[in-house]
Scaffold this active site. Structure first.
Site, PDB file in Angstrom:
ATOM      1  N   GLU A   5      42.060  41.532  40.196  1.00 30.25           N
ATOM      2  CA  GLU A   5      42.972  41.488  41.344  1.00 30.25           C
ATOM      3  C   GLU A   5      43.510  42.861  41.706  1.00 30.25           C
ATOM      4  O   GLU A   5      44.237  43.493  40.936  1.00 30.25           O
ATOM      5  CB  GLU A   5      44.136  40.538  41.076  1.00 30.25           C
ATOM      6  N   LYS A  30      56.787  27.718  44.811  1.00 26.75           N
ATOM      7  CA  LYS A  30      55.730  28.014  43.854  1.00 26.75           C
ATOM      8  C   LYS A  30      56.307  28.787  42.680  1.00 26.75           C
ATOM      9  O   LYS A  30      57.159  29.672  42.865  1.00 26.75           O
ATOM     10  CB  LYS A  30      54.611  28.841  44.505  1.00 26.75           C
TER      11      LYS A  30
END
Length: 470
Positions: free
Chosen positions: A266, A217
């Protein structure tokens, strides 16, 4: 309020001078007194044009405004976390405190300290924690404390030092609500004519690296510049960001007239009384004003193999990091939906206890960067970004927040954020790329994420990209 603070300062500075003389170096002196609730944005508007100001509206509804600098702990390069930790813990170990508020610092860290700094981020160290001259602390239960701090050398004139310390705040108690500034002017979104093509080139390069280099990723980001018709009004922008994003932490960190601002959803890590909480936030889909369609979009996200795989990378990386510094780690059994105003994400929650030998700064260093903002494995993903990503993220996607001398704190991942200086702004957005990612879909996701800050800059903005490459 200031009279009470003056008395507390006299006591703490006198003791601070004595301790500084005994140990042969300056000592942090901190005094706090109860105060009435103040309008944080009004105070920010009053003082931010004249000094570095740091503002924090946290997800736990704890707010703080730091004015000026009593002591700044800075760090550079790979060792920035360790350097700052050493400076911070030495300062609070020797601190002299009067009142019930312990020393507190606000600040943040650069996403990647190995990447060269651009002029955009001048004044923002690789890592910095500021103990403000004056801090206003408030929470949802109407708790309010006014905290003054000074780094006291031996043999100082206490009376004159108190006068210098308090004179800037003489009108603090008389500041009224945030004033309307009328029409703030429109904005122009400045995108290079080939912006989408450049983005797709970056995505294709990332997908190629994923297919052949063992990377699972890569989180790529891009930057959009914005020009205001007039100077941006930071208090009004922060007010809109806070109102539009109640589940986010809204922040502003000032350095030499430039402000890094955002409204990030977040959590990197929060700590209170030895316990911690964090989250994995990865995998995204748009919201819809149609309730039925909004449900379908959410269910599609929950069922997406691509998004679930991307999310699991983050979950597993956080678990590995937590095992080094925590015990009794509890993880939610499966991801759920975290719905924000314009976007929804997959989220997994973590909680537990911090080992006595560890600290909040240890955890921040170990967790950053999570695969939600860097990639998997971390070092190859960062190496790719250094070579191919043509922007300086600075503090974007880095840890930002606050901590106190008792080990409590709240640090977020600085998403939905940008840099503002007078009439100019640079906004950042990114997305996770894995096998099967579509460049066009990912481009539209970055546009969606950029809209958080664009709405804050100008509620009536209309995206009309213009060619600024000439």
């Amino acid at each position: 309020m200031l009279d009470a603070l003056r008395d507390a300062l006299f006591s703490v500075l006198t003791r601070g001078c004595q301790k500084a003389a005994a140990i042969g170096c300056p000592v942090l002196a901190v005094a706090s007194v109860p105060g009435r609730n103040l309008d944080m944005l009004s105070v920010f508007a009053r003082y931010s044009p004249h000094m570095d100001t740091n503002l924090w509206f946290g997800v736990a509804k704890k707010s703080m405004l730091g004015l000026g600098v009593a002591l700044e702990c800075t760090g550079w390069g790979r060792d920035r976390f360790a350097t700052i930790s050493t400076t911070w813990h030495a300062a609070v170990k020797n601190a002299v405190v009067v009142g019930d508020a312990s020393p507190i610092a606000l600040g943040g860290f650069r996403f990647d300290a190995l990447r060269p700094e651009s002029p955009l981020w001048r004044g923002f160290a690789d890592g910095a924690l500021v103990i403000p001259r004056l801090t206003i602390l408030q929470d949802k239960d109407n708790y309010c404390r006014i905290v003054a701090a000074d780094y006291v050398p031996p043999e100082t004139d206490v009376a004159s030092r108190i006068q210098r310390l308090l004179s800037p705040w003489e009108d603090l108690e008389h500041i009224q609500g945030l004033e309307s500034v009328g029409w703030e002017g429109g904005i122009t979104v400045l995108e290079r004519e080939n912006e989408k093509a450049l983005w797709k080139g970056l995505v294709y390069a990332a997908l190629d690296a994923i297919s052949r280099d063992g990377i699972q990723k890569i989180v790529a980001a891009r930057m959009t510049r914005v020009k205001g018709a007039a100077q941006f009004q930071l208090p009004q922008i922060l007010s809109r960001l806070r109102a539009d994003n109640p589940q986010a932490a809204t922040f502003a960190f000032g350095r030499q007239g430039t402000y890094f601002v955002g409204a990030t959803p977040e959590i990197l890590v929060t700590a209170k009384a030895g316990a911690f909480q964090t989250m994995a936030l990865a995998g995204s889909a748009p919201r819809s004003e149609d309730p039925a369609q909004d449900v379908r979009l959410g269910q599609r996200l929950l069922a997406s193999d691509k998004d679930r795989s991307e999310h699991d990378f983050v979950v597993q990386a956080i678990l590995r990091a937590l095992k080094k510094h925590c015990r009794h780690v509890v993880v939610s059994p499966s991801p759920t939906l975290y719905k924000l105003r314009r976007i929804q994400h997959l989220i997994t929650y973590f909680s537990g206890k911090i080992h006595a030998r560890s600290s909040l700064l240890n955890m921040i260093e170990c967790l950053h960067p999570t695969p939600a903002v860097g990639g998997v494995p971390t070092e190859p993903a960062l190496a790719f970004l250094r070579e191919y990503e043509d922007i300086d993220r600075g503090w974007y996607a880095g840890p930002v927040g606050w901590l106190d001398a008792k080990g409590n704190g709240e640090f977020m991942v600085a998403l939905r954020s940008g840099v503002i200086h007078r009439q100019d702004a640079a906004l950042f957005a990114g997305c996770g790329l894995v096998t099967g990612s579509d460049p066009e879909t990912e481009y539209q996701e970055t546009r969606l994420k950029l809209s958080t800050l664009l709405d804050g800059l100008c509620p009536t903005w209309k995206a009309k990209p213009v060619d600024c490459s000439r």
